[in-house]
Design an enzyme around this catalytic site. Structure first.
Site, short mmCIF file in Angstrom:
data_model
loop_
_atom_site.label_atom_id
_atom_site.label_comp_id
_atom_site.label_asym_id
_atom_site.label_seq_id
_atom_site.Cartn_x
_atom_site.Cartn_y
_atom_site.Cartn_z
N ASN A 9 0.87 -1.17 0.00
CA ASN A 9 0.00 0.00 0.00
C ASN A 9 0.91 1.22 0.00
O ASN A 9 1.48 1.56 1.02
CB ASN A 9 -0.89 -0.04 1.26
CG ASN A 9 -1.74 1.22 1.40
OD1 ASN A 9 -1.84 2.01 0.47
ND2 ASN A 9 -2.34 1.39 2.57
N TRP A 10 1.04 1.83 -1.17
CA TRP A 10 1.97 2.97 -1.28
C TRP A 10 1.45 4.21 -0.58
O TRP A 10 2.19 5.16 -0.38
CB TRP A 10 2.23 3.30 -2.76
CG TRP A 10 2.95 2.25 -3.53
CD1 TRP A 10 3.48 1.08 -3.03
CD2 TRP A 10 3.23 2.25 -4.93
NE1 TRP A 10 4.06 0.36 -4.05
CE2 TRP A 10 3.93 1.07 -5.22
CE3 TRP A 10 2.96 3.14 -5.97
CZ2 TRP A 10 4.36 0.75 -6.51
CZ3 TRP A 10 3.38 2.83 -7.26
CH2 TRP A 10 4.07 1.65 -7.52
N LYS A 11 0.15 4.23 -0.30
CA LYS A 11 -0.48 5.43 0.25
C LYS A 11 -0.19 6.60 -0.70
O LYS A 11 -0.15 6.41 -1.91
CB LYS A 11 0.01 5.67 1.68
CG LYS A 11 -0.16 4.41 2.55
CD LYS A 11 0.03 4.62 4.00
CE LYS A 11 -0.16 3.29 4.73
NZ LYS A 11 -0.11 3.41 6.17
N HIS A 96 -9.55 1.45 4.66
CA HIS A 96 -8.29 1.64 5.38
C HIS A 96 -8.53 2.61 6.54
O HIS A 96 -9.30 3.57 6.41
CB HIS A 96 -7.22 2.18 4.43
CG HIS A 96 -5.86 2.14 5.05
ND1 HIS A 96 -5.44 3.08 5.96
CD2 HIS A 96 -4.86 1.23 4.95
CE1 HIS A 96 -4.22 2.76 6.38
NE2 HIS A 96 -3.85 1.64 5.78
N GLU A 98 -6.88 4.99 7.64
CA GLU A 98 -6.62 6.40 7.33
C GLU A 98 -7.81 7.02 6.60
O GLU A 98 -8.13 8.19 6.80
CB GLU A 98 -5.33 6.51 6.49
CG GLU A 98 -4.10 6.25 7.37
CD GLU A 98 -2.91 5.64 6.64
OE1 GLU A 98 -2.85 5.68 5.40
OE2 GLU A 98 -2.02 5.10 7.35
N GLU A 168 -5.78 -4.71 10.45
CA GLU A 168 -4.74 -3.72 10.69
C GLU A 168 -5.04 -2.97 11.99
O GLU A 168 -5.83 -2.01 11.97
CB GLU A 168 -4.69 -2.72 9.53
CG GLU A 168 -4.38 -3.35 8.20
CD GLU A 168 -3.75 -2.35 7.24
OE1 GLU A 168 -2.63 -2.60 6.80
OE2 GLU A 168 -4.37 -1.32 6.95
N GLY A 174 2.23 2.25 10.81
CA GLY A 174 3.22 3.32 10.68
C GLY A 174 3.89 3.69 11.99
O GLY A 174 4.55 4.73 12.08
N SER A 214 3.07 -2.08 10.47
CA SER A 214 4.51 -2.18 10.73
C SER A 214 5.09 -3.57 10.44
O SER A 214 6.03 -4.00 11.10
CB SER A 214 4.84 -1.73 12.15
OG SER A 214 4.49 -0.37 12.33
N GLY A 235 2.71 -1.17 4.29
CA GLY A 235 2.80 0.25 3.95
C GLY A 235 4.25 0.65 3.71
O GLY A 235 4.80 0.44 2.62
N GLY A 236 4.86 1.21 4.73
CA GLY A 236 6.22 1.76 4.61
C GLY A 236 7.21 0.82 3.93
O GLY A 236 7.99 1.24 3.07
P1 PGA Z 1 2.65 0.27 7.64
O1 PGA Z 1 1.21 0.51 6.98
O2 PGA Z 1 3.16 -1.04 7.11
O3 PGA Z 1 3.46 1.44 7.21
O4 PGA Z 1 2.43 0.22 9.13
C1 PGA Z 1 0.33 -0.56 6.76
C2 PGA Z 1 -0.96 -0.05 6.19
O5 PGA Z 1 -1.40 1.04 6.58
O6 PGA Z 1 -1.56 -0.69 5.31
#
Ligand code: PGA
Length: 251
Positions: A9-11, A96, A98, A168, A174, A214, A235-236
């Site tokens: 997930n590049w966001k 998600h 966010e 999640e 994050g 994470s 994500g990251g």
């Molecule tokens: P993260 O994000 O791996 O950076 O914690 C995961 C996500 O939000 O899908």
């Protein structure tokens, strides 16, 4: 039996050129390897068409990170599920945390988005998870169950077969604070039980449930070794091929 999936997930990261270059680099890195999981990359909307035409989407699935809760029309700035599907994308991340926290997405709008995604042949990667306060007060199961019930329990078993779930925990996203493998397994098993009660054991057993929050190259193996953890939403650590690849290879 269910598939293992590692999805990035590049966001809101990478410009178009960087996104296309990443996709090609990942495809090259995976060439000739026998993988034990499917690989998906979740790009911003504007990257979808270019990324999908730069790679073989049967080898690396392309995913949007959202879609509209309306079919079409006067909804300035929105992108419909049909538009996403027309790019060659096969998946869409929905719900998600966010989107829920910063853009006010509710179970009711998500229910509509899921239906539109399915009608357009997209597989939703549906995100669920509790915030820290809810975990600390022992409400995580209740919260996750209601997120599933409110947005997915209206589906038929046939529709539900196209859903991928991603647990999640919001406190792990994050933050560098991953759920322990035991916490992940406990919740994933609870999610599977919840699904079995509604859609039957076979449907529940066939559902891919990803862990996100994470996850990275150093904890992926341990997380994925749990019987009910079928991969990750990353994500990251999905932004660089050299960080993402070892997570894919953790299976
Ligand atoms: P993260 O994000 O791996 O950076 O914690 C995961 C996500 O939000 O899908």
């Amino acid at each position: 039996m269910r598939k293992n999936i590692v999805a990035g997930n590049w966001k809101m990261n990478k410009n178009l050129q960087e996104g296309v270059a990443f996709a090609k680099e990942l495809e090259k890195a995976l060439a000739g390897k026998t993988l034990k999981c499917d690989v998906v990359i979740g790009t911003p909307f504007i990257h979808l068409a270019s990324v999908a035409s730069a790679i073989d989407t049967n080898k690396i699935g392309v995913s949007a990170q959202n879609c509209a809760d309306k079919v079409s029309g006067a909804y300035t700035g929105e992108v419909s599920a049909a538009m996403v599907a027309s790019t060659g994308a096969k998946y869409v991340i929905l719900g998600h945390s966010e989107r829920r926290a910063y853009y006010g997405e509710t179970d009711a709008t998500l229910k509509e988005k899921v239906l539109l995604a399915l009608e357009n042949g997209l597989k939703p990667i549906f995100c669920i998870g509790e915030v820290l306060e809810e975990r600390e007060s022992g409400k995580q199961n209740e919260v996750v169950k209601s997120q599933i019930e409110n947005a997915l329990f209206n589906l038929s078993a046939e529709q539900f077969a196209n859903i991928v779930l991603a647990y999640e925990p919001v406190w792990a996203i994050g933050t560098g604070k991953t759920a322990t493998p035991a916490q992940a397994q406990e919740m994933h098993a609870f999610i599977r039980e919840t699904l079995a009660a509604k859609f039957g054991k076979e449907a529940a057993d066939n559902t891919t449930i990803l862990y996100g929050g994470s996850a990275n190259a150093s904890n992926a193996k341990e997380l994925f070794s749990n019987p009910d953890v079928d991969g990750g939403l990353i994500g990251g650590a999905s932004l660089d091929v050299e960080k993402f690849l070892p997570i894919i290879e953790a299976f």
